[in-house]
Scaffold this motif. Sequence first.
Motif, PDB file in Angstrom:
ATOM      1  N   THR A 158       0.827  -1.204   0.000  1.00 45.40           N
ATOM      2  CA  THR A 158       0.000   0.000   0.000  1.00 45.40           C
ATOM      3  C   THR A 158       0.868   1.264   0.000  1.00 45.40           C
ATOM      4  O   THR A 158       2.064   1.197   0.251  1.00 45.40           O
ATOM      5  N   VAL A 160       9.100  -8.540   3.561  1.00 48.16           N
ATOM      6  CA  VAL A 160       8.812  -9.926   3.182  1.00 48.16           C
ATOM      7  C   VAL A 160       8.333  -9.934   1.734  1.00 48.16           C
ATOM      8  O   VAL A 160       7.887  -8.916   1.222  1.00 48.16           O
ATOM      9  N   GLY A 172       5.344 -14.103   2.123  1.00 48.63           N
ATOM     10  CA  GLY A 172       5.652 -13.907   3.532  1.00 48.63           C
ATOM     11  C   GLY A 172       7.055 -14.351   3.935  1.00 48.63           C
ATOM     12  O   GLY A 172       7.356 -14.460   5.122  1.00 48.63           O
ATOM     13  N   TRP A 224     -11.179  -5.267  -1.856  1.00 41.68           N
ATOM     14  CA  TRP A 224     -10.371  -4.128  -1.402  1.00 41.68           C
ATOM     15  C   TRP A 224     -10.276  -4.103   0.107  1.00 41.68           C
ATOM     16  O   TRP A 224      -9.241  -3.768   0.676  1.00 41.68           O
ATOM     17  N   MET A 229      -7.910  -6.878   1.194  1.00 42.55           N
ATOM     18  CA  MET A 229      -6.552  -6.465   0.813  1.00 42.55           C
ATOM     19  C   MET A 229      -6.046  -5.411   1.785  1.00 42.55           C
ATOM     20  O   MET A 229      -4.888  -5.432   2.205  1.00 42.55           O
ATOM     21  N   LYS A 233      -2.825  -6.624   3.634  1.00 38.31           N
ATOM     22  CA  LYS A 233      -1.621  -6.054   3.021  1.00 38.31           C
ATOM     23  C   LYS A 233      -1.243  -4.711   3.622  1.00 38.31           C
ATOM     24  O   LYS A 233      -0.155  -4.213   3.382  1.00 38.31           O
ATOM     25  N   THR A 234      -2.136  -4.066   4.340  1.00 35.46           N
ATOM     26  CA  THR A 234      -1.809  -2.770   4.914  1.00 35.46           C
ATOM     27  C   THR A 234      -1.781  -2.843   6.435  1.00 35.46           C
ATOM     28  O   THR A 234      -0.739  -2.623   7.050  1.00 35.46           O
ATOM     29  N   ASN A 292       1.951  -3.459   7.839  1.00 41.77           N
ATOM     30  CA  ASN A 292       2.462  -2.087   7.976  1.00 41.77           C
ATOM     31  C   ASN A 292       2.094  -1.418   9.283  1.00 41.77           C
ATOM     32  O   ASN A 292       2.762  -0.469   9.687  1.00 41.77           O
ATOM     33  N   LYS A 349       4.472  -3.573  12.517  1.00 41.99           N
ATOM     34  CA  LYS A 349       5.553  -2.647  12.845  1.00 41.99           C
ATOM     35  C   LYS A 349       5.425  -2.139  14.275  1.00 41.99           C
ATOM     36  O   LYS A 349       6.428  -1.864  14.930  1.00 41.99           O
ATOM     37  N   VAL A 387       2.308 -13.561   9.482  1.00 42.86           N
ATOM     38  CA  VAL A 387       3.537 -13.342   8.698  1.00 42.86           C
ATOM     39  C   VAL A 387       4.733 -13.671   9.597  1.00 42.86           C
ATOM     40  O   VAL A 387       5.317 -12.788  10.206  1.00 42.86           O
ATOM     41  N   PRO A 388       5.097 -14.954   9.699  1.00 43.17           N
ATOM     42  CA  PRO A 388       6.151 -15.355  10.640  1.00 43.17           C
ATOM     43  C   PRO A 388       7.469 -14.629  10.415  1.00 43.17           C
ATOM     44  O   PRO A 388       8.215 -14.382  11.368  1.00 43.17           O
ATOM     45  N   ALA A 389       7.761 -14.265   9.165  1.00 41.01           N
ATOM     46  CA  ALA A 389       9.063 -13.653   8.876  1.00 41.01           C
ATOM     47  C   ALA A 389       9.241 -12.318   9.591  1.00 41.01           C
ATOM     48  O   ALA A 389      10.356 -11.858   9.773  1.00 41.01           O
ATOM     49  N   LEU A 390       8.138 -11.689   9.993  1.00 39.86           N
ATOM     50  CA  LEU A 390       8.246 -10.354  10.603  1.00 39.86           C
ATOM     51  C   LEU A 390       8.522 -10.407  12.098  1.00 39.86           C
ATOM     52  O   LEU A 390       8.862  -9.389  12.693  1.00 39.86           O
ATOM     53  N   ASN A 440      11.466  -8.644  13.828  1.00 41.69           N
ATOM     54  CA  ASN A 440      11.775  -7.248  13.500  1.00 41.69           C
ATOM     55  C   ASN A 440      11.618  -6.372  14.738  1.00 41.69           C
ATOM     56  O   ASN A 440      10.815  -6.680  15.616  1.00 41.69           O
TER      57      ASN A 440
END
Lengths: 299, 247, 409
Positions: A138, A157, A161, B66, B69, B73-74, B78, B82, B92-95, B98
């Motif tokens: 986005t 990612v 993912g 939408w 999504m 995705k947002t 994000n 974060k 999302v395991p990869a995050l 962080n």
Amino acid sequence: MGNGHTEHKTLVERLQFIDRRIIFVFIGLAVVIPLLFGAVLKEETTPIVQTFFDTIEGLPEGSRVLLSFDYGPTTAPEIQPMVDAIVRQCAHRKSKMYMMALWATGDNLTGETIEKVLKPEFPDYKYGTDYINLGYQTGNQGLIRVLLVDFKMMYAVDASGTDVDSIPMMKNIRNLKNFDLIVSFGGGSPGIKEWVLYAGDPGKIPVGGGCTAVSAPLLYPYYPNQLIGLLGGAKGAAEYENALINAYPEYKGRKMAGMKLMMSQAVSHVVIMFFILFGNILYFIQRSRDKSRSMEAGR
Amino acid sequence: MNAGKLLSYIILAIVVIAFVVSIALKGFLVTVGAFLTLFIFSFLYKDNPYYKFAEHLFVGASAAYWMSMGFWKTMVPNLFGKLYPPMVAWAVPALKNNPAQPLMLIPLVLGILLLMRLSSKAGWISRWALAFIVGTTAGLNLVRYLRSDFIQQINNTVFSLYVTNASGFDLGATISNVIIFGGVICGLIYFFFSKEHKGAFGAGARTGIIVLMITFGASFGYTVMARISLLVGRMQFLFGDWLGMIR
Amino acid sequence: MKDRLKLVVFLTVIAFIIQATVAFAQSEGETADSVISEQPVTPPPKPVIVSGEDIPNDNGHKLKLNWEYPAEWNDSIVRFEIYRADSPDGDFRRLGEAAGGIFSYLDIGSKKKDDPNYMPNDQNLYYRVDAVSKSGVTVQSEIGGPFQTSGQWFHKGKVPVLIGVVLFAIFTIYFIRSARKGKDLYIRPLAGIEAVDEAIGRATEMGKPILYVLGIGGASDIATIASFTILGRVAKKVAEYQTALTVPCYDPIVMSVAQDVVRSAYLEAGRPDQYSDDLVFFVTNAQFAYVAGINGIMVRDLPATNFYLGYFAAESLILAETGNSIGAIQIAGTDQITQIPFFVVACDYTLIGEELYAASAYLGRDPLLLGALKAEDWGKAIAMVLIIVGVLATAFGWDAFREFLRVNL
């Protein structure tokens, strides 16, 4: 005599206000018949497309190309042929393809391109070393701004993912300036214009684009200083395919999607031109009749 | 039962039978796609319930797409991912490893302010967030547009009116440069509002409007090409993927 | 003015002739050079580092290293490898390589101290270049340096943008202040706006309603805001003539603003009793459903005059075509360039792009709008002057002018 004159006039009038559904039928036939016969129309490549092609052709092996899928299913018939052609060329040139999307609808189309073009035609191309699908993110033009400074801030990612730091081809990517070329596919906003404004111009990164025919006139002013080339609608796609065939003989004789589009285009354009001429002739006949009639009435 | 009603029932029956037969022969997804396309095309004949059904389905499905999504995705990567990465570790395991970014509290607060619009009493608070969006967008765009669309475009128009190539004088390029130069100047004159279009200035403006009209004509032609492309795409689907008549 | 225009045309022609003459003269003196290359058998020489240039207008951490190498060796060198260290006898770290025949390397370091590629600003850096020949022989250069990188606060390449922003801001503020003080700022009449009164009169004569469509923009879109002003004017006339007005809306916020606009216009015309909230109503927030709704209104009510002013997308042609088929006078205006062709072919009057804003400034006389419009006019005048001067300068071979306009970022 007078009776015959009235009948004739009504015919002209009737033709002038012809039921639009009849025109729809003609257009429909003009589109379908060439498709059923599998006819293709080869387009000569114009400079604006050729320079684009030559730029990718001139990239050294292993160059990084960012492909941004900024479109959706509603414009896919127009854009997809361009995407397919450019992906094929990048794969032939052994460029590293980084695929992303500014549009949420571009996400699925990225996956489809990989499944339908890249995997079957280039089985040696490996995910993570030769191409990557980063997916949709986005932020529109704001996203581009951030990518110009710090790529991994927004793409930590990939689309599935996986941590990008574990993907080999992402190792040396810090920001957009690490790319040798950016190609945006799309016609709306955000799209090619935003890539020029927020990445190409400030980062001095070459940007090329493939857009819908509707938005092509708005993007031409950016060529050649701000855009290295532009594929406008089906014609642009067919021209690019022609360049591809000229450079890679294995595509000779293959019916490419853009060329199929152009055959139907050509026939339907002739039909439309016929109706425009026909309508105008009728209009002028009618006008001269009205004029002579009003002169008669004035006498 | 009157004739019109009877006819509509017959049409409905035919549509249902054709739908079932198609599913049996071609599979579910292709059939749904084909019938929805035909429903939309039926508008070319006249407005009807099949068209309305397809249209509403499209509006609803795209709104839902939408929205999902926007969430996945947002919001998830994000914002939540974060603010406090372990919160989205299941998605999302990869995050998850962080570092947390407390600065993301600012967009969170602005987002909540925007949502205040739903309240009739506190709706005015949403204007603060809106003001932030409008202000930053205007600031960002001013500089970018001024550079890429104003100064850079002036630069693009500053060229030689006499073009040469390897074989000498290039007539084609010279003519096109002269047209671009003249077209830009006359177009600008047309959009100059502080002076009446009279005399030489008026002639420039009239030339400007001719240039504009030619541009619109070209743009119209391009639009025709775009729309026909979409029609071809649908026809390829109907006659190729669905009916199997295109090889 | 006429004389000035003639002067410009005259100068352009002169420039053209001069340029043509110069180009011809140059094309005659061209000769081709041929290069003869020899293949030496002695071991390759050392590269010589000549300079390390700090990249200007950045935050530092970047340096361009240049070296020299005998041209006759070009074909026998495969690559140059570039190394950097903090001191001449320090640990040289390999940065990357350049292909044979290329004699510079852009070293982009990291600003993070924990990064192995860390490159401090304002500290001495030393470089070494190794030439690797086809036969695998590696020759090291002498250590080059010390070189330094530094960061800058001000980006000189952005000066044209700064000048542009400042100029535009000055114009806008100046003209808004002038308009507020009551200075009469001239705006030329626009054909579409002149036709508004005529179109309303026609509807009154025919006893038919007037349809006003604000488009599918939000209340904060500039095109919608411009349309509100014109709506106010139209509503006032309509109230005076006692004609029926219909304003179907796409956005609920636009609807509530439009209701206020129409209500105050009726009040201004002295006919508050004629106003009702039903004149301005909400249809739907779905683009094509909204169009279908308006088309229904058009076909049923047969308005004599249609206004389409605001932000429009793909629905423009559908609306304008339906309006045309019922024989209404149509006045359209939008800033969406892709939609203007459709309005031009199907409507009687079209306000093209900026004309829409100009129309609202012309009708509303709002100092903010007037001032902004005047500032834009000055911007256009500057653009025209820059282009004409630029083309003349290019013709006389003075490229510095064009270079100035190039924004270096």
